[in-house]
Design a protein around this motif. Structure first.
Motif, short mmCIF file in Angstrom:
data_model
loop_
_atom_site.label_atom_id
_atom_site.label_comp_id
_atom_site.label_asym_id
_atom_site.label_seq_id
_atom_site.Cartn_x
_atom_site.Cartn_y
_atom_site.Cartn_z
N GLU A 3 0.85 -1.18 0.00
CA GLU A 3 0.00 0.00 0.00
C GLU A 3 0.89 1.23 0.00
O GLU A 3 1.90 1.27 0.68
CB GLU A 3 -0.92 0.01 1.23
N VAL A 5 1.52 5.04 0.97
CA VAL A 5 1.10 6.06 1.92
C VAL A 5 1.37 7.42 1.30
O VAL A 5 2.50 7.73 0.92
CB VAL A 5 1.86 5.92 3.26
N THR A 6 0.33 8.21 1.21
CA THR A 6 0.47 9.53 0.58
C THR A 6 0.67 10.61 1.64
O THR A 6 0.48 10.38 2.84
CB THR A 6 -0.79 9.87 -0.25
N LYS A 7 1.03 11.79 1.16
CA LYS A 7 1.16 12.94 2.06
C LYS A 7 -0.17 13.22 2.76
O LYS A 7 -0.21 13.55 3.94
CB LYS A 7 1.58 14.20 1.29
N GLU A 8 -1.24 13.09 2.04
CA GLU A 8 -2.57 13.32 2.61
C GLU A 8 -2.87 12.32 3.74
O GLU A 8 -3.43 12.69 4.77
CB GLU A 8 -3.63 13.21 1.52
N ASP A 9 -2.46 11.06 3.54
CA ASP A 9 -2.64 10.04 4.59
C ASP A 9 -1.86 10.44 5.85
O ASP A 9 -2.37 10.32 6.97
CB ASP A 9 -2.16 8.67 4.11
N LEU A 10 -0.62 10.89 5.66
CA LEU A 10 0.21 11.29 6.80
C LEU A 10 -0.37 12.52 7.50
O LEU A 10 -0.36 12.62 8.72
CB LEU A 10 1.64 11.57 6.35
N GLN A 11 -0.89 13.46 6.72
CA GLN A 11 -1.51 14.65 7.30
C GLN A 11 -2.75 14.26 8.11
O GLN A 11 -2.97 14.77 9.22
CB GLN A 11 -1.89 15.66 6.22
N GLN A 12 -3.55 13.37 7.57
CA GLN A 12 -4.75 12.90 8.26
C GLN A 12 -4.37 12.20 9.57
O GLN A 12 -4.97 12.43 10.61
CB GLN A 12 -5.53 11.94 7.36
N PHE A 13 -3.35 11.35 9.50
CA PHE A 13 -2.88 10.65 10.70
C PHE A 13 -2.37 11.65 11.74
O PHE A 13 -2.65 11.52 12.93
CB PHE A 13 -1.76 9.66 10.33
#
Length: 90
Positions: A3, A5-13
């Motif tokens: 999978e 992991v995008t920047k958006e995923d990291l920001q959401q986390f």
């Protein structure tokens, strides 16, 4: 299965993690505020709290009904003992 992991995923986390940390901090602060009452009270505070005279406070001390400490000429009384005194009277 890989999978990405995008920047958006990291920001959401990061935002979720920040919310959790803030919740924990708020809980700690509110529990600390509840326990901000001093454990030892000066004679004047005891007299005011119980609406009694200095002699009555002295009688409580002399009769060992409440714990006390003498620091630099001032007497301090244990809040827990005062609460127990109230509870015993009920």
């Amino acid at each position: 299965m890989n999978e990405i992991v995008t920047k958006e995923d990291l920001q959401q986390f990061g935002l979720l993690l920040l919310d959790k940390i803030q919740d924990i901090f708020k809980e700690k602060v509110s529990s600390c505020k509840e326990n901000m009452e001093p454990e030892w009270l000066r004679s004047k505070s005891v007299r005011k709290l119980l609406d009694i005279s200095a002699g009555s406070v002295q009688n409580l001390r002399v009769s060992n009904k409440i714990r006390f400490k003498k620091v630099f000429g001032s007497y301090y009384y244990n809040r827990e003992d005062l609460q127990k005194l109230f509870d015993d009277e009920k």
